[in-house]
Design a protein around this motif. Structure first.
Motif, PDB file in Angstrom:
ATOM      1  N   GLY A 153      -7.893   4.441   3.423  1.00 24.94           N
ATOM      2  CA  GLY A 153      -7.574   3.386   2.408  1.00 24.94           C
ATOM      3  C   GLY A 153      -8.799   2.930   1.862  1.00 24.94           C
ATOM      4  N   PRO A 154      -9.069   1.659   1.463  1.00 23.48           N
ATOM      5  CA  PRO A 154     -10.092   1.231   0.560  1.00 23.48           C
ATOM      6  C   PRO A 154     -11.295   1.192   1.619  1.00 23.48           C
ATOM      7  CG  PRO A 154      -8.379  -0.262  -0.159  1.00 23.48           C
ATOM      8  CD  PRO A 154      -7.793   0.976   0.743  1.00 23.48           C
ATOM      9  N   GLY A 173       0.834  -1.035  -0.150  1.00 19.88           N
ATOM     10  CA  GLY A 173      -0.037  -0.141  -0.102  1.00 19.88           C
ATOM     11  C   GLY A 173       0.778   1.355   0.162  1.00 19.88           C
ATOM     12  N   HIS A 180      -4.043  -6.052  -5.960  1.00 21.68           N
ATOM     13  CA  HIS A 180      -4.176  -4.736  -7.224  1.00 21.68           C
ATOM     14  C   HIS A 180      -3.402  -5.078  -8.468  1.00 21.68           C
ATOM     15  CE1 HIS A 180      -0.416  -3.632  -5.160  1.00 21.68           C
ATOM     16  NE2 HIS A 180      -0.837  -3.236  -4.091  1.00 21.68           N
ATOM     17  N   ALA A 200      -3.910   3.030  -6.773  1.00 23.46           N
ATOM     18  CA  ALA A 200      -4.302   2.977  -5.381  1.00 23.46           C
ATOM     19  C   ALA A 200      -6.086   2.611  -5.357  1.00 23.46           C
ATOM     20  CB  ALA A 200      -3.937   3.960  -4.354  1.00 23.46           C
ATOM     21  N   LEU A 224      -4.359  -0.151   2.748  1.00 22.92           N
ATOM     22  CA  LEU A 224      -4.299  -0.749   1.249  1.00 22.92           C
ATOM     23  C   LEU A 224      -3.371  -1.963   1.124  1.00 22.92           C
ATOM     24  CD1 LEU A 224      -5.024  -0.525  -1.709  1.00 22.92           C
ATOM     25  CD2 LEU A 224      -3.070   1.363  -2.004  1.00 22.92           C
TER      26      LEU A 224
END
Length: 374
Positions: A285-286, A55, A359, A311, A112
């Motif tokens: 983050g997410p 991340g 990712h 990201a 992340l």
């Protein structure tokens, strides 16, 4: 592949590694209220069961100390699958240090990394782990800094619109804290000439104007078909944003400096924006991004992912009320240098989930070592 059942009762995070890298820009850059010549990325690597999740955030190197000293001890030996619990623990830990700002950026990078790690442990793309709402994520080219001369601006815009066929682009205005409005409008006219009448044109003043000035400039922008006026006044001036929003036909947007949900709630309930910007590298983050998007959806608003395109790509694909993703020049450049497996925006969209688990990015550790500052 490891499933949650085989991970019971716990698949612990073994450690977090954190580092910072500062990369010079490829030309002098400025917006309405700030100038810079470097970009710093803080990277977090989370390790468990021979897998590594990565991340990052864009923040000062001081964020390294926050991750190493305050956050990493809380995540170490914590179940790699229980990210909401880890996220809550991290947010509580920085209460006295102050959640907004560097601490939230640090949390965002860790969050992340944990999501990427979990997806890799399960051997699935992150977008599939989160649950996709769409296959393709619309992007808009973003740059057009106030320091660019007309030739440079034209080359960048033409590359996006005519080269990569991205049908929407954004430039910076509000130069010199709003004291160069005529030049701003000249640059907007030049941008429209370059991209043609069919492409969408956006502008970002970065809070450079006052309220009445924003309305006057916004009326002139309408003549050039500008449909997106970002931060015409400071994003802290919620009343001003609402006044400008009510006066203009274009969409007024803000939200990139949201570090927690209460920030977004205040902006939404003030009626300050037509589209809420959310930055996963700042808001947690997410995990934080999805919560902010749900809050916006509950109030009938779309969200736009701010900067750091790689990201955001996976989590953006999981949001039903997404408008688009910012393909920001600086961060595209840094992420292309730092990672293999970057996405291709040709045609105006990116499609996450096509490069393997997580990712899908592979860190080029040795190749970027020259930029390391912490």
């Amino acid at each position: 592949m490891i499933s949650p059942k085989t991970a019971t009762p716990c698949l612990p995070v073994e450690r977090l590694d954190v580092s910072a890298y500062t990369v010079p820009t490829d030309a002098p850059e400025a917006d309405g209220t700030l100038a810079w010549d470097t970009t710093t990325a803080v990277l977090v690597e989370a390790h468990a069961a021979d897998q590594t999740g990565t991340g990052w955030t864009y923040a000062p190197p001081a964020a390294v100390d926050v991750v190493r000293d305050q956050l990493a001890p809380l995540v170490r030996r914590f179940d790699a699958f229980d990210i909401p619990a880890a996220h809550d623990r991290l947010c509580r830990a920085v209460r006295n240090a102050g959640r907004p700002g560097i601490a939230s950026c640090a949390i965002s990078a860790v969050d992340l990394a944990l999501w990427d790690l979990k997806a890799r442990l399960m051997d699935v793309p992150l977008v599939r782990l989160l649950g996709a709402a769409r296959e393709a994520v619309p992007v808009y080219g973003s740059g057009g800094f106030t320091t660019y001369h007309d030739t440079h601006l034209a080359a960048q815009l033409s590359g996006w619109v005519h080269g990569q066929h991205i049908p929407r682009v954004k430039i910076k205005i509000g130069e010199a804290c709003g004291r160069a409005a005529q030049r701003d409008l000249q640059r907007v006219r030049h941008a429209r000439h370059v991209i043609g009448s069919q492409a969408e044109l956006y502008v970002d003043a970065n809070g450079g104007y006052n309220r009445k000035q924003s309305v006057r400039v916004g009326e002139a922008l309408a003549a050039q078909g500008v449909g997106w006026f970002e931060e015409p006044v400071s994003s802290d001036d919620l009343t001003g944003l609402r006044l400008v929003r009510d006066a203009l036909v274009c969409d007024v947007t803000a939200g990139e400096y949201g570090y927690d949900l209460p920030y977004f709630a205040r902006m939404i309930t003030a009626g300050a924006v037509d589209c809420l910007q959310v930055d996963a590298t700042r808001c947690g983050g997410p995990t934080g991004f999805l919560r902010a998007a749900a809050l916006a959806q509950a109030h009938g608003l779309e969200v736009s992912a701010h900067c750091a395109p790689h990201a955001h790509a996976d989590v953006a694909a999981c949001v039903p009320n997404l408008r688009h993703l910012e393909w920001f020049h600086d961060h595209v450049r840094v992420e292309s240098m730092f990672f293999g497996g970057v996405l291709d925006p040709t045609g105006g969209c990116v499609r996450p989930g096509t490069n393997g688990p997580g990712h899908g990015l592979v860190l080029r550790g040795e190749e970027i070592e020259e930029y390391r500052v912490a």
